[in-house]
Design a protein around this motif. Sequence first.
Motif, PDB file in Angstrom:
ATOM      1  N   THR A  15      13.258  -7.511  11.321  1.00  0.00           N
ATOM      2  CA  THR A  15      13.014  -7.401   9.882  1.00  0.00           C
ATOM      3  C   THR A  15      11.862  -8.294   9.454  1.00  0.00           C
ATOM      4  O   THR A  15      10.996  -7.878   8.693  1.00  0.00           O
ATOM      5  CB  THR A  15      14.286  -7.775   9.097  1.00  0.00           C
ATOM      6  N   HIS A  19       8.052  -7.070   7.753  1.00  0.00           N
ATOM      7  CA  HIS A  19       7.620  -7.405   6.402  1.00  0.00           C
ATOM      8  C   HIS A  19       6.555  -8.490   6.336  1.00  0.00           C
ATOM      9  O   HIS A  19       5.812  -8.547   5.373  1.00  0.00           O
ATOM     10  CB  HIS A  19       8.827  -7.840   5.566  1.00  0.00           C
ATOM     11  N   ARG A  73       6.125   3.802  -9.944  1.00  0.00           N
ATOM     12  CA  ARG A  73       6.415   5.223  -9.742  1.00  0.00           C
ATOM     13  C   ARG A  73       6.798   5.773 -11.110  1.00  0.00           C
ATOM     14  O   ARG A  73       7.428   5.090 -11.913  1.00  0.00           O
ATOM     15  CB  ARG A  73       7.556   5.371  -8.754  1.00  0.00           C
ATOM     16  N   ALA A 148       7.520  -1.736  -6.085  1.00  0.00           N
ATOM     17  CA  ALA A 148       7.103  -2.383  -4.844  1.00  0.00           C
ATOM     18  C   ALA A 148       5.955  -3.356  -5.109  1.00  0.00           C
ATOM     19  O   ALA A 148       5.349  -3.339  -6.184  1.00  0.00           O
ATOM     20  CB  ALA A 148       6.673  -1.333  -3.825  1.00  0.00           C
ATOM     21  N   TYR A 164       4.441  -6.880   2.837  1.00  0.00           N
ATOM     22  CA  TYR A 164       4.710  -5.630   2.132  1.00  0.00           C
ATOM     23  C   TYR A 164       6.197  -5.553   1.820  1.00  0.00           C
ATOM     24  O   TYR A 164       7.021  -5.730   2.710  1.00  0.00           O
ATOM     25  CB  TYR A 164       4.307  -4.425   2.991  1.00  0.00           C
ATOM     26  N   SER A 165       6.531  -5.286   0.565  1.00  0.00           N
ATOM     27  CA  SER A 165       7.949  -5.161   0.217  1.00  0.00           C
ATOM     28  C   SER A 165       8.552  -3.899   0.828  1.00  0.00           C
ATOM     29  O   SER A 165       9.743  -3.831   1.052  1.00  0.00           O
ATOM     30  CB  SER A 165       8.136  -5.151  -1.304  1.00  0.00           C
ATOM     31  N   GLU A 166       7.717  -2.905   1.087  1.00  0.00           N
ATOM     32  CA  GLU A 166       8.131  -1.685   1.786  1.00  0.00           C
ATOM     33  C   GLU A 166       7.131  -1.461   2.909  1.00  0.00           C
ATOM     34  O   GLU A 166       5.925  -1.505   2.692  1.00  0.00           O
ATOM     35  CB  GLU A 166       8.098  -0.469   0.858  1.00  0.00           C
ATOM     36  N   TYR A 167       7.622  -1.213   4.097  1.00  0.00           N
ATOM     37  CA  TYR A 167       6.742  -1.074   5.251  1.00  0.00           C
ATOM     38  C   TYR A 167       5.759   0.083   5.075  1.00  0.00           C
ATOM     39  O   TYR A 167       4.628   0.031   5.552  1.00  0.00           O
ATOM     40  CB  TYR A 167       7.578  -0.887   6.519  1.00  0.00           C
ATOM     41  N   SER A 168       6.144   1.129   4.353  1.00  0.00           N
ATOM     42  CA  SER A 168       5.271   2.290   4.163  1.00  0.00           C
ATOM     43  C   SER A 168       4.011   1.938   3.371  1.00  0.00           C
ATOM     44  O   SER A 168       3.009   2.649   3.445  1.00  0.00           O
ATOM     45  CB  SER A 168       6.024   3.418   3.468  1.00  0.00           C
ATOM     46  N   LEU A 169       4.034   0.839   2.621  1.00  0.00           N
ATOM     47  CA  LEU A 169       2.842   0.422   1.868  1.00  0.00           C
ATOM     48  C   LEU A 169       1.696   0.069   2.804  1.00  0.00           C
ATOM     49  O   LEU A 169       0.535   0.195   2.449  1.00  0.00           O
ATOM     50  CB  LEU A 169       3.161  -0.791   0.990  1.00  0.00           C
ATOM     51  N   ARG A 170       2.020  -0.389   3.985  1.00  0.00           N
ATOM     52  CA  ARG A 170       0.990  -0.768   4.966  1.00  0.00           C
ATOM     53  C   ARG A 170       0.079   0.423   5.230  1.00  0.00           C
ATOM     54  O   ARG A 170      -1.144   0.286   5.248  1.00  0.00           O
ATOM     55  CB  ARG A 170       1.674  -1.241   6.237  1.00  0.00           C
ATOM     56  N   LYS A 172      -0.173   3.134   3.278  1.00  0.00           N
ATOM     57  CA  LYS A 172      -0.748   3.555   1.999  1.00  0.00           C
ATOM     58  C   LYS A 172      -2.007   2.752   1.670  1.00  0.00           C
ATOM     59  O   LYS A 172      -2.931   3.259   1.075  1.00  0.00           O
ATOM     60  CB  LYS A 172       0.281   3.393   0.895  1.00  0.00           C
TER      61      LYS A 172
END
Length: 184
Positions: A15, A19, A73, A148, A164-170, A172
């Motif tokens: 984890t 992050h 969002r 996020a 990154y608070s959400e891994y998908s932001l990396r 993005k």
Amino acid sequence: MKMLALLASLILATTLHLHAEGGAVRLNVVQNVKTKGGGRGTTTQIRQLVITLNNTSNAAMDSLKVKYWFFTRDAKGGGNLSVHKSGEATVSLAPVGKQVLISENITSTYTVAHNEISNNNQVRGANGQQYNVPNVTRVEASGQRIVAHAVRVFDGEKLVGEYYSEYSLRQKMGVPPPEKPPEK
């Protein structure tokens, strides 16, 4: 018991790796959250980041650029993330030093979809009596929800720390995911 402790440490290590990526600067990012209800489905979010930077090298780091972003969002649901607000600060870190940076307060207001009822509709019944029949008005969702945040630290053009608070932001933000080590 030892197996449980080993499993817990593996999960924690994974984890943290997901992050808090980075190099010579280690980041600890905490989000201060305040939410105020405005009545009738309206909510105001107030967010602030407390960014702790730790220099893990024996060299001083002057003029580090710390950039941070808050993403929102659409309250109607779905939709892509968009940058709501971004900020930047310059800091210097002593060798094996530590510094805390606090972002400004970021505010966003949104309204969730809801029904509003009013009793102003008078209807006369068959026997001549008057009845109050409520009017129901549908209010659609509107506004943006803060969902996020991300932080990147640069030494010149070189990226030395990120969070990154959400891994998908990396992905993005245009950073490719880390390569998997070759399997044996």
